[in-house]
Every structure is written in structure tokens, then in C-alpha cells.
Design an enzyme around this catalytic site. Structure first.
Site, PDB file in Angstrom:
ATOM      1  CG  ASP A 426      -1.953   1.069   1.249  1.00 31.90           C
ATOM      2  OD1 ASP A 426      -1.737   2.095   0.575  1.00 31.90           O
ATOM      3  OD2 ASP A 426      -2.975   0.905   1.949  1.00 31.90           O
ATOM      4  CG  HIS A 427       2.980   4.330  -3.107  1.00 35.79           C
ATOM      5  ND1 HIS A 427       3.919   4.790  -2.213  1.00 35.79           N
ATOM      6  CD2 HIS A 427       3.473   4.620  -4.333  1.00 35.79           C
ATOM      7  CE1 HIS A 427       4.938   5.330  -2.869  1.00 35.79           C
ATOM      8  NE2 HIS A 427       4.693   5.243  -4.163  1.00 35.79           N
ATOM      9  NE  ARG A 428      -4.198   3.845   1.268  1.00 35.08           N
ATOM     10  CZ  ARG A 428      -5.361   3.334   1.675  1.00 35.08           C
ATOM     11  NH1 ARG A 428      -6.434   4.118   1.789  1.00 35.08           N
ATOM     12  NH2 ARG A 428      -5.472   2.047   1.969  1.00 35.08           N
TER      13      ARG A 428
END
Length: 456
Positions: A426-428
Site C-alpha cells: 500500500d503506497h499510502r
């Protein structure tokens, strides 16, 4: 008097299920708590107990039916009761009278001049309450103490809209308080989002509405089959994952030549204790070591509070292919178990999953998911993250390949067993640099199996 037995929310907001087996027939006598149906909800089989005692009049469902919350499953003639039922009937009559009286008051007010704003708000509140109570009395009463009913009226909570937690489906004061709290939060969210702003978290973007499916039969013959419970749940969860989580993938290849020799030297010891020392088990243990060094891959993102929730436990989700679809049971506390224990437990839970013997609890609470379709072929894959996790590790097919070792002027070619790995994250929560370090740590651990410090 004939009553209806309806399908209620089995927990955690599930709204539908598939009937696997009907265990009663018309005319059967059942006791409160007896299992009457076996259903499948959100990837797990569940026994559905009767919430009544009496004689079955008519079963309304059959094997293979899809049912939703609120659907009538069967009708029955209740056994003679006292106490709670009498109390509920009295409360129902009181509510009906209160509703009728409030409605008559409203009619008497029609045609009068508009009064002050405070008076109008009071009338509106009374009108809404009376309508709610009239609607409630059109259905069978929810078991609850008079004090609980009074609290529900004060809080504006319809007992039919909550999931009772008390014994025998009895609503409690805590249930009412929880429902009132949720309702208050929803109203606050709507106020905050007035003026065209989207409701919900600022971390969740607006979604494009899906266009309707065209008439595919205009181009040729088609057939339709129902999307059953597991496939429906998979479709829903994967759409949630892909629609809400910005996926990024980091790929690399691990040299597992020594790891395979290590596995072969210890597999007989594992088999002697009922386990099977597979490559998946070894990667699982190495994965725990990497998670300890990079805890953000072992977290979850709370989008409402905009906080990271770090998990201090290491529960491994293990993807298992079954005849009904892909399921992900969880092996708990993998960090506290030896290779032998992990090999035994993973084999057992995989078998139970394929046989449909796992419960919904067996598939909850995973820290990260490990999927290994490599045994079926394929050099790479792009697995979707299992929400609310923030990472998933996929394993390709291990292959013996020629590898050049040394430098440009002094090299040699050796056969090495190489395993493709892909980390979806998850790039968040994490960036590419952390993902590269995470996978490098995993690869170095797999290259030196003794570093796992396992108790064989």
C-alpha cells in the site's frame, strides 16, 4: 399464532448467505438453539440456530438459495411462553397506543397557524418518534426489558434496526447506546460534508459509477450462472482492495539453493511429527523476521482517524486454492512457532480449508498474506492486498537456472535454484525504498537458512 423466523445479520455487517443444507422439515419440533440451517457467509460455513421453540409450519428456503438479512426462512407455531413474551406484547400495545395518540395529535394540529421555531422542532420530533413506533409495531416486537425500550425511545433508536447481543436475541441497554452513538457520528459526518463535499475520510477519493452491462446476447448466444457466496465475497473484497488501496509492486529473485538443501535434510523429521516442511513454510518464517525489522508492513491504515495501527502480533494469512474459490485462513503467532509446528499447522489448516471445515474466525486477523501459486507454474504475479492489511507476498515457481558468478574478467556459471518474489504494498503506508529493503532482507534470510534460528 404463526410467527416468522428471519435471517438476521450474522455479524460484522454481512448481508447475505447461501443455504448449504436445510436440517428441518415442515412439522418438525425444535427447541431454541437447535441448528436448523447450514449457510455459507463471506467464505465460511456457519450453523444457523433457531431463536425460538415450537413447531415448524413451513420451510421457505431450499439448498442453493441466496438469502439476505430480513428474508423469512421459515414459519412456526411458537410453544407456550410466559414472562418475556407477555412483557413484549404489553410494551408493543403501549407503543401502538402511543403512536396512535401522537398521530391524532398531529392531525388536530393541521390547519393551525405556524408557532415558534422551538415549538415546531418539538412537533417534528414527536411526529418522527410516533411514526417510528408505528412502523415498529407492524413487525414482531424485539425482546427487551421495559427500561431498554424506554432508553431506545429517548435516544431515537428503532430496536428492529440493531443487532441484539443479549441472551436469546434480547436487546440490551448497551446495544441501544452503541446504535445511538453510530447514528450521532453519521449525522456529524453529514454536517461536516455539506456544500457538495464527499462524505467520509479525506483519504478516500470519490468513485466513478460503474456503467450498466450491455446486452451481450446481441452478439451471440450467452448463458448465465449465479455468482455464489464465495465468488461474490471475493469479487466484493477485491473490488474494495483495488478501488481503495494504491498498489505498488516490488519484484526480485531469491537464491534458495541452500534453503532447498536445508529443507530436504529436515523434511523427514517434520514428516515424523505429522508435518510437511514446504518452501511456503520456510518463506513464512523468513517473512516474520522481515516484518520485525520493517513494522510498517505489519500495520493497518485507519482512514477515518488518519492513523497507522501497528500490530504487535504476527498472524500469517495463507492463500489456499479450493474447489469453491480462493480462501485465506490465518496461522496465528507464527513468530512463536518452530518450523515443525508451522509445517504441521499449515498442512492441517490447508486441509480443513479445502474440506470446508474452517470458520469465519479462522480467516480473520491476519497481519500479512502469503500466496504461492508457483507450484502451478508462473514466473511472476501481481496479487491484490487483502484489506485491511497493507502488504502481500507472492511466490512464483522456483526454477533451476544458470547463474553467472564473479566479475567480467573472472567468472563462472553455476546452476542455482531461484525463487521469484513479488511484494505488493500500500503506497499510502510504505514507499519503494522501504519495499526494496524489505525484500532484500527477506532474500538474504532465505539465502542463509541457518540465520532463521529455527527449533527443528
Amino acid at each position: 399464532m404463526t410467527d416468522e423466523f428471519k435471517f438476521s445479520d450474522p455479524g460484522e455487517g454481512l448481508q447475505e448467505a447461501e443455504v448449504l443444507e436445510v436440517l428441518v422439515s415442515d412439522g418438525d419440533t425444535v427447541t431454541d438453539g437447535d441448528t436448523v440451517l447450514a449457510v455459507e457467509t463471506d467464505k465460511a460455513n456457519t450453523d444457523l440456530p433457531a431463536s425460538f421453540s415450537g413447531k415448524i409450519k413451513q420451510v421457505k428456503v431450499a439448498e442453493g438459495d441466496m438469502i439476505e438479512v430480513g428474508d423469512v426462512l421459515m414459519t412456526y407455531d411458537a410453544a407456550d411462553d410466559s414472562g418475556d413474551d407477555t412483557e413484549d406484547k404489553k410494551e408493543s400495545e403501549k407503543s401502538k397506543k402511543a403512536g396512535d395518540s401522537a398521530e391524532e395529535s398531529k392531525e388536530a394540529e393541521d390547519g393551525k397557524e405556524k408557532e415558534t421555531e422551538d415549538s415546531k422542532e418539538t412537533e417534528d420530533s414527536t411526529e418522527n418518534e410516533s411514526r417510528s413506533e408505528k412502523n415498529s409495531t407492524s413487525r414482531e416486537p424485539v425482546p427487551a426489558a421495559p427500561s431498554t425500550r424506554r432508553l431506545a425511545r429517548e435516544k431515537g433508536v428503532d430496536l428492529h434496526n440493531i443487532e441484539p447481543s443479549g441472551k436469546h436475541g434480547r436487546a440490551t441497554a448497551e446495544d441501544v447506546e452503541a446504535a445511538a452513538s453510530v447514528s450521532k457520528g453519521q449525522k456529524h459526518s453529514k454536517k461536516q460534508n455539506k456544500g457538495g463535499q464527499q462524505e467520509g475520510s479525506a483519504l478516500i477519493p470519490s468513485q466513478t459509477r460503474l456503467p450498466p452491462l450491455p446486452d451481450l446476447s446481441q452478439w451471440g448466444e450467452v448463458t448465465r450462472t449465479p455468482l455464489r457466496s464465495i465468488r461474490r465475497a471475493t469479487a466484493r473484497n477485491m473490488a474494495l482492495s483495488w478501488g481503495q488501496i494504491p498498489h505498488v509492486y516490488h519484484q526480485d529473485i531469491a537464491d534458495i539453493t541452500e534453503l532447498e538443501r536445508f529443507r530436504r535434510s529436515h523434511e523427514s523429521a517434520a514428516e515424523a511429527q505429522g508435518g510437511k516442511l514446504t518452501l511456503t513454510v520456510l518463506v513464512m518464517k523468513a517473512l516474520v523476521a522481515a516484518l520485525k525489522q520493517f513494522p510498517r508492513f505489519n500495520a493497518s491504515l485507519d482512514v477515518e482517524k488518519q492513523e497507522l495501527v501497528y500490530k504487535r502480533y504476527f498472524h500469517m494469512g495463507l492463500a489456499v486454492a479450493t474447489d469453491r474459490g480462493l480462501l485465506v485462513p490465518v496461522i496465528r503467532d507464527a513468530d512463536q512457532k518452530s518450523l515443525i509446528e508451522l509445517s504441521t499447522e499449515s498442512g492441517d489448516i490447508a486441509r480443513r480449508t479445502r474440506n470446508g471445515e474452517v470458520s469465519r474466525e479462522d480467516m480473520q486477523g491476519g497481519s500479512i498474506t502469503l500466496t504461492n501459486p508457483g507450484a502451478m507454474g508462473g514466473s511472476a504475479l501481481s496479487p491484490l492486498i487483502n484489506h485491511p492489511q497493507v502488504a502481500i507476498l507472492g511466490m512464483g515457481q522456483a526454477r533451476l537456472e544458470p547463474v553467472v558468478q564473479g566479475d567480467l574478467d573472472d567468472y563462472e556459471i553455476k546452476p542455482r535454484l531461484r525463487l521469484p518474489l513479488v511484494l505488493g504494498f500500500d503506497h499510502r503506508v510504505n514507499d519503494g525504498a522501504e519495499a526494496a529493503q524489505f525484500v532484500s532482507t527477506l532474500i538474504h534470510t532465505l539465502a542463509d537458512p541457518e540465520s532463521l534460528l529455527l527449533n527443528i
